[in-house]
Design a protein around this motif. Structure first.
Motif, short mmCIF file in Angstrom:
data_model
loop_
_atom_site.label_atom_id
_atom_site.label_comp_id
_atom_site.label_asym_id
_atom_site.label_seq_id
_atom_site.Cartn_x
_atom_site.Cartn_y
_atom_site.Cartn_z
N UNK A 65 0.71 -1.18 0.16
CA UNK A 65 -0.09 -0.03 0.11
C UNK A 65 0.85 0.96 0.00
N UNK A 66 0.25 2.28 -0.18
CA UNK A 66 1.10 3.51 -0.45
C UNK A 66 0.14 4.58 0.28
N UNK A 67 0.92 5.68 1.04
CA UNK A 67 0.30 6.60 1.47
C UNK A 67 1.10 7.94 1.02
N UNK A 68 0.70 8.66 0.40
CA UNK A 68 1.38 10.00 -0.36
C UNK A 68 0.66 11.41 -0.07
N UNK A 69 1.47 12.41 -0.12
CA UNK A 69 1.07 13.62 -0.09
C UNK A 69 0.15 13.98 -1.16
N UNK A 70 0.33 13.39 -2.37
CA UNK A 70 0.42 13.77 -3.36
C UNK A 70 -1.00 12.95 -4.27
N UNK A 83 3.30 -0.47 3.91
CA UNK A 83 2.85 0.57 3.57
C UNK A 83 3.92 1.84 3.10
N UNK A 84 4.04 2.13 2.19
CA UNK A 84 5.19 3.07 1.46
C UNK A 84 4.54 4.51 1.88
N UNK A 85 5.29 5.37 2.80
CA UNK A 85 4.65 6.65 2.93
C UNK A 85 5.66 7.43 2.31
N UNK A 86 5.15 8.48 1.44
CA UNK A 86 6.01 9.22 0.65
C UNK A 86 5.67 10.55 0.36
N UNK A 106 11.10 12.23 0.15
CA UNK A 106 10.92 11.27 1.04
C UNK A 106 10.37 9.94 0.61
N UNK A 107 10.88 8.68 1.18
CA UNK A 107 10.29 7.53 0.59
C UNK A 107 10.69 6.83 2.07
N UNK A 108 9.59 6.23 2.80
CA UNK A 108 9.52 5.40 3.66
C UNK A 108 8.75 4.22 3.53
N UNK A 109 9.20 3.15 4.47
CA UNK A 109 8.41 1.88 4.41
C UNK A 109 7.97 1.60 5.99
N UNK A 110 6.65 1.57 6.10
CA UNK A 110 6.09 1.33 7.46
C UNK A 110 5.73 -0.24 7.39
#
Length: 256
Positions: A65-70, A83-86, A106-110
């Motif tokens: 899954x992905x959570x992105x500002x955009x 979940x990738x939080x970018x 920013x690229x992070x993995x939760x």
């Protein structure tokens, strides 16, 4: 040629952040020819970096899954294991003001409840900081503590904190750049309250933790990610020896 499928999550975060950074540098280099400045340049950067990261994650990490500002928040992330939080472009204002370099990707993995990998690329510096190769923060070189703050709107409580600690305020751009300034020994602490989101600090916090820095909410409680509410409005990232004094100040005086 890099085979992204063969990369571990730390290396993949670096590769993805640097790919987005290359796209952003290209957008910036063509801004004059394309007639882009100000808001138009900010929007072009956001869109291009988001498209690149979306393409990369869809192709190479299709089950995550992905959570992105955009991008729209797909709530399926709340039941996902990974979940990738970018943040495709952190510091749009600075990005739109060439030749400023204080903006980042920013690229992070939760995974399973906590951050496990992250990378913060600063493309205009040609540097990427990551959990795969944690930075070694050297002993403090300044006589007075240095606190990174927003160059346009430093919180009043941080000014009061600096006065109590006899600290110097160091203004700079994006949240990621401020956290990396502590990793890079350009500052000794970054203290913020008044509004951020998970994508603003997930990757920087992952990198800072790996470097051995203290990371928490301003009251000392843990930073928690992949929550339903994407707001994560305050944080402290600092050298461990400064954490107690900063948290004690906030408990006594608050952040108003």
């Amino acid at each position: 040629m890099i085979d992204p499928t063969a990369l571990d999550d730390h290396a993949f975060a670096v590769w993805a952040a640097e790919r987005a950074g290359t796209v952003l540098l290209d957008v910036r280099s063509r801004a004059g020819d394309d007639g882009l400045e100000g808001k138009a340049l900010k929007d072009a950067g956001d869109a291009a970096a988001q498209a690149e990261l979306d393409r990369i994650l869809t192709k190479h990490r299709p089950t995550d899954a992905v959570l992105s500002e955009e991008a729209a928040d797909d709530k399926s992330r709340l039941t996902a294991r990974r979940v990738w939080i970018i943040d495709p472009l952190d510091g749009t204002r600075e990005f739109s003001e060439p030749p400023r370099d204080d903006w980042a990707v920013h690229v992070a993995l939760w995974e399973d409840g906590d951050l496990v990998a992250g990378a913060v690329a600063q493309p205009a510096l040609g540097e990427t900081f990551s959990t795969g190769r944690p930075s070694v923060v050297p002993p403090r070189t300044s006589e007075r503590p240095r606190i990174a703050v927003s160059r346009s709107r430093p919180p009043a409580f941080v000014e009061a904190l600096a006065a109590e600690m006899d600290a110097e305020l160091v203004p700079m751009g994006s949240a990621g750049v401020k956290v990396m300034s502590v990793v890079r020994n350009l500052a000794d602490a970054y203290v913020h309250a008044g509004g951020q989101y998970q994508w603003d600090n997930a990757a920087p916090v992952a990198v800072a933790r790996a470097a051995g820095l203290h990371c928490s909410r301003v009251d000392g409680s843990p930073l928690v990610y992949n929550e339903d509410d994407t707001s994560l409005p305050d944080l402290i990232v600092c050298r461990p020896e400064l954490a107690e004094a900063i948290i004690d100040f906030v408990r006594r005086h608050g952040t108003e």
